[in-house]
Design an enzyme around this catalytic site. Structure first.
Site, short mmCIF file in Angstrom:
data_model
loop_
_atom_site.label_atom_id
_atom_site.label_comp_id
_atom_site.label_asym_id
_atom_site.label_seq_id
_atom_site.Cartn_x
_atom_site.Cartn_y
_atom_site.Cartn_z
CB CYS A 1 -2.31 7.06 2.20
SG CYS A 1 -3.54 6.03 2.79
CD GLU B 1 -2.91 -1.24 0.37
OE1 GLU B 1 -3.17 -0.03 -0.13
OE2 GLU B 1 -3.79 -2.19 0.07
P1 NAP Z 1 8.36 5.16 4.49
O1 NAP Z 1 9.30 5.91 4.66
O2 NAP Z 1 8.21 4.31 3.03
O3 NAP Z 1 8.50 4.05 5.60
C1 NAP Z 1 7.23 2.95 5.83
C2 NAP Z 1 7.83 2.00 6.83
O4 NAP Z 1 8.68 1.22 6.15
C3 NAP Z 1 8.17 2.64 8.21
O5 NAP Z 1 7.91 1.83 9.15
C4 NAP Z 1 9.79 2.32 7.78
O6 NAP Z 1 10.35 2.41 8.97
C5 NAP Z 1 9.56 0.81 7.20
N1 NAP Z 1 11.05 0.63 6.54
C6 NAP Z 1 11.93 1.39 6.10
N2 NAP Z 1 12.90 0.78 5.47
C7 NAP Z 1 12.48 -0.69 5.75
C8 NAP Z 1 13.32 -1.75 5.67
N3 NAP Z 1 14.46 -1.87 5.00
N4 NAP Z 1 12.95 -2.98 6.26
C9 NAP Z 1 11.46 -3.11 6.71
N5 NAP Z 1 10.86 -1.91 7.05
C10 NAP Z 1 11.36 -0.58 6.34
O7 NAP Z 1 7.01 5.76 4.61
P2 NAP Z 1 6.47 6.83 5.82
O8 NAP Z 1 7.33 8.12 5.82
O9 NAP Z 1 6.51 6.11 7.01
O10 NAP Z 1 5.20 7.00 5.46
C11 NAP Z 1 4.69 7.92 4.68
C12 NAP Z 1 4.04 7.13 3.19
O11 NAP Z 1 3.22 6.40 3.50
C13 NAP Z 1 3.47 8.44 2.24
O12 NAP Z 1 4.09 8.23 1.13
C14 NAP Z 1 2.17 7.78 2.33
O13 NAP Z 1 1.38 8.12 1.21
C15 NAP Z 1 2.10 6.31 2.46
N6 NAP Z 1 1.19 5.67 3.14
C16 NAP Z 1 0.33 5.09 2.44
C17 NAP Z 1 -0.88 4.52 2.72
C18 NAP Z 1 -1.76 3.54 1.92
O14 NAP Z 1 -2.83 2.74 2.75
N7 NAP Z 1 -1.54 3.41 0.86
C19 NAP Z 1 -1.13 4.64 4.18
C20 NAP Z 1 -0.32 5.53 4.89
C21 NAP Z 1 0.74 6.02 4.39
P3 NAP Z 1 11.58 3.46 9.35
O15 NAP Z 1 10.72 4.84 9.62
O16 NAP Z 1 12.38 2.97 10.46
O17 NAP Z 1 12.45 3.73 8.13
#
Ligand code: NAP
Length: 523
Positions: A295, A256
């Site tokens: 999102c 997602e």
């Molecule tokens: P992100 O930077 O992509 O991180 C998402 C998650 O992945 C975090 O928990 C992050 O942990 C983890 N992660 C990063 N590298 C990883 C790895 N190597 N192994 C396992 N996990 C890892 O996104 P975000 O900044 O948290 O969230 C914002 C984004 O999410 C926006 O682009 C938004 O549109 C999207 N979003 C989408 C939805 C949907 O349902 N489509 C819902 C909510 C948000 P760390 O923080 O420790 O890196």
């Protein structure tokens, strides 16, 4: 000061390594901390597979539903405390925090009721029996049975309660144990949710684990019966889904990701009428709620060229009364973005949109001071409205999600141009069409359906009953093609599909009927 712990292998673990601080994004004060290292994911996953999976699979849907009801009750009993954490660590206004926490409670409750309605079965009959050949001697029945592994849920920072609960509700109802890994920046709320779930006593041993630590080698231990469900940015999703061991072992993966959600104002809509007002309200809510870190928030607003000035004027009038500041200050209606990195992301992203041809007509990329906060403290940006006058330019507004309080007005002429512009988003979570003209609504809704997971058709008749396109409901699928990650969650019983293996059972008709007689049909 709260010290967050992980819950792995049936016990709470402090972790090790250098302390990671969690902040109040309004004041930049440290509110909690965690130690990110020293987590044995191989053992934690083995524990979930050995203990949680068998225990959940032994329960009927009704029993799993009752378990979810207890989890919802556990959150409800501590709702005020959870809202306070959302305000303190997430920069949420109280209303933003309710959106997250009540969303969690509502989704758990909805899946609890689904479990009750499925009754005594433990797995699902998919469709009707099929006769193979002229006689009914040989038949087949598709069945859906729980995968034997663990569902690893990696979540984004913006919905620490709902994000964790919606995924967990569906996996647990399907009969699959969960290892949840919230984003550390806002993990305090997620950790408290898990603590309350465990304290409720409703969960069998091994059914739910939590990591607040670094992901480390977590994904390297996933195998063919495990599930990996990711929510976050498209960039991280693309990187993680391509991990060699996930590809090699065929782990079921759901992504997602982000989305350039659209809203289309029909040419027929009269300024100041109900449909116009609904659109303005939806747009202003999506810019300001959770400081735009949603999102599903509307990012691209398609407006008939000759109505751009009017809509701009009415939206700005509403944005001017938004009070940005510390959510604990009376009267503040928009909080900060969640982290210093988010502030940089938003400022840089708005700069890129402007560089590609958009113009800021309200707000802009500058950091601002927040009400009730010392000058220069906190991660505040103003609610921002951008405008592109030439639909053919401004490429970035169709490809770059600025995950903050902003949206862009874009001119269009005719339904087919609206559909073509929406498609430039490369696949999205949700788009909304505001029109009283049924033919126009039908053309845009069906034209854009292949590019979206959800499309809402809004007219004056829904006034008073409309909750806006941003709310993700358990009954409807959430996810979208392409840019949005290609995943699908929720959608009632459909959501369990991610955690269930579909198998065709084929053979002598009466034997197939006997073998599959204890399954239940979902809807
Ligand atoms: P992100 O930077 O992509 O991180 C998402 C998650 O992945 C975090 O928990 C992050 O942990 C983890 N992660 C990063 N590298 C990883 C790895 N190597 N192994 C396992 N996990 C890892 O996104 P975000 O900044 O948290 O969230 C914002 C984004 O999410 C926006 O682009 C938004 O549109 C999207 N979003 C989408 C939805 C949907 O349902 N489509 C819902 C909510 C948000 P760390 O923080 O420790 O890196």
């Amino acid at each position: 000061m709260e010290n967050l712990r992980s819950y792995l292998g049936g016990r709470w673990i402090d972790g090790s390594g250098d302390r990671v601080d969690l902040f109040n994004p309004a004041t930049e004060e440290v509110v909690a901390g965690l130690l990110p290292d020293g987590l044995d994911y191989a053992a934690a996953l083995a524990y979930g597979r050995a203990k949680g999976g068998p225990a959940l699979r032994a329960m009927t849907f009704a029993q799993r539903g009752a378990m979810l009801k207890s989890l919802a009750g556990a959150l409800h009993a501590k709702r005020d405390e959870l809202l306070d954490i959302g305000m303190l660590n997430g920069g949420n206004t109280r209303s933003d925090a309710k959106f997250d926490v009540d969303g969690a409670i509502g989704t758990l409750t909805w899946y609890a009721e689904l479990g009750a309605s499925l009754g005594d079965g433990r797995w699902i009959l998919d469709g009707q029996p099929v006769s193979l050949g002229r006689s009914s001697k040989v038949t087949a029945q598709h069945v859906l049975t729980p995968r034997l592994g663990v569902a690893v849920h990696v979540n984004a920072f913006n919905f620490p309660a709902w994000g964790l609960a919606e995924k967990a509700a569906v996996a647990l109802l399907a009969g699959v144990p969960v290892l949840a890994r919230p984003a550390p920046a806002t993990a305090w709320l997620a950790a408290r949710v898990v603590e309350l779930f465990l304290a409720s006593g409703a969960l069998p041993d091994g059914a739910l684990s939590l990591s607040v630590g670094a992901p480390g080698d977590l994904l390297d231990h996933l195998g063919p019966q495990d599930v990996f469900a990711f929510t976050g940015s498209g960039k991280t999703g693309a990187m993680l889904r391509g991990r060699p061991n996930l590809l090699a072992s065929g782990t079921h993966v759901n992504v997602e990701a982000d989305s350039l959600n659209g809203a289309v104002l029909g040419p027929d809509v009269e300024r100041g009428g109900d449909t116009w007002t609904l659109m303005v309200s939806d747009l202003v809510r999506d810019i300001t709620q959770k400081a735009g870190q949603k999102c599903t928030a509307i990012r691209r607003v398609l407006v008939p060229r000759d109505r751009l000035d009017e809509l701009q004027e009415d939206v700005i009038e509403r944005l001017l009364v938004v009070r940005t500041g510390d959510p604990r200050v009376e009267g503040v209606t928009m909080g900060p973005v969640a982290t210093a990195a988010q502030l940089e992301h938003v400022r840089e992203g708005l700069g890129r949109l402007i560089a590609s041809g958009a113009k800021a007509v309200a707000g802009g990329p500058a950091r601002i001071d927040g009400e009730g906060v010392a000058a220069s403290k906190g991660y505040f940006v103003a609610p921002t409205l951008l405008r592109v006058d030439d639909a053919a330019s401004g490429d970035a507004v169709h490809s770059l999600e600025v995950f903050g309080p902003s949206a862009t007005l874009i001119p269009y002429e005719g339904a087919s141009e609206a559909v073509a512009l929406l498609a430039r988003g490369g696949g999205g979570l949700v788009t909304s069409v505001y029109s009283e003209d049924r033919a126009f609504a039908a053309e845009v809704v069906m034209g854009t359906a292949p590019s979206h997971g959800r499309v809402t058709a809004v007219n004056a008749k829904v006034a008073g009953a409309w909750i806006g396109p941003g709310a993700v409901l358990p009954q409807l699928i959430h996810g979208g093609p392409g840019h949005a990650g290609g995943g699908e969650e929720l959608g009632g019983a459909r959501g369990m599909g991610l955690y269930l293996q579909r198998t065709a059972i084929q053979g002598y008709g009466p034997l197939v009927e006997y073998i599959t007689s204890s399954g239940v049909r979902a809807g």
